[in-house]
Scaffold this motif. Structure first.
Motif, short mmCIF file in Angstrom:
data_model
loop_
_atom_site.label_atom_id
_atom_site.label_comp_id
_atom_site.label_asym_id
_atom_site.label_seq_id
_atom_site.Cartn_x
_atom_site.Cartn_y
_atom_site.Cartn_z
N ARG A 30 33.22 45.41 25.15
CA ARG A 30 32.27 45.82 24.08
C ARG A 30 32.01 44.68 23.09
N LYS A 33 26.10 43.87 23.30
CA LYS A 33 25.44 45.18 23.21
C LYS A 33 25.05 45.76 24.56
N ARG A 35 25.46 47.32 28.17
CA ARG A 35 26.46 48.13 28.87
C ARG A 35 26.81 47.44 30.19
#
Length: 103
Positions: A30, A33, A35
């Motif tokens: 993480r 940004k 995924r």
């Protein structure tokens, strides 16, 4: 000129793998940004586009030099499929390592 084309070919095939290794790790942690599934999708699509672009580039170079044999095209496309398989394996390994460490 042929050395330059060979370098471009090599980079076009290797850059999606490097992107997957670097951005996939950061996506799982993480730190970016994007995924993880989006990073994997970008890597796979980029590899497919690179293989298609390489086919066009080789076709252009073959027509300019008068080569009528298409066996080189097959080699480049099979190399593209191999790199695509490596990307998918790297995605799976990254996901498995992340899931097992999280448990």
């Amino acid at each position: 000129m042929m050395k330059f084309i060979a370098i471009v070919l090599f980079l076009l095939f290797i850059l999606p793998v490097i992107f997957q290794l670097a951005a996939g790790y950061k996506a799982l942690k993480r730190k970016i940004k994007l995924r993880f599934w989006m990073v994997c999708t970008i890597s796979v699509v980029t590899q497919i586009l690179a293989s298609f672009f390489m086919l066009l580039l080789m076709s252009y170079n073959a027509s300019k030099s008068g080569i009528n044999d298409g066996l080189g095209f097959l080699g480049v496309q099979l190399y593209g499929v191999l790199i695509l398989a490596i990307i998918i394996i790297v995605c799976g390994i990254q996901l498995v390592v992340y899931k097992t460490r999280k448990l």
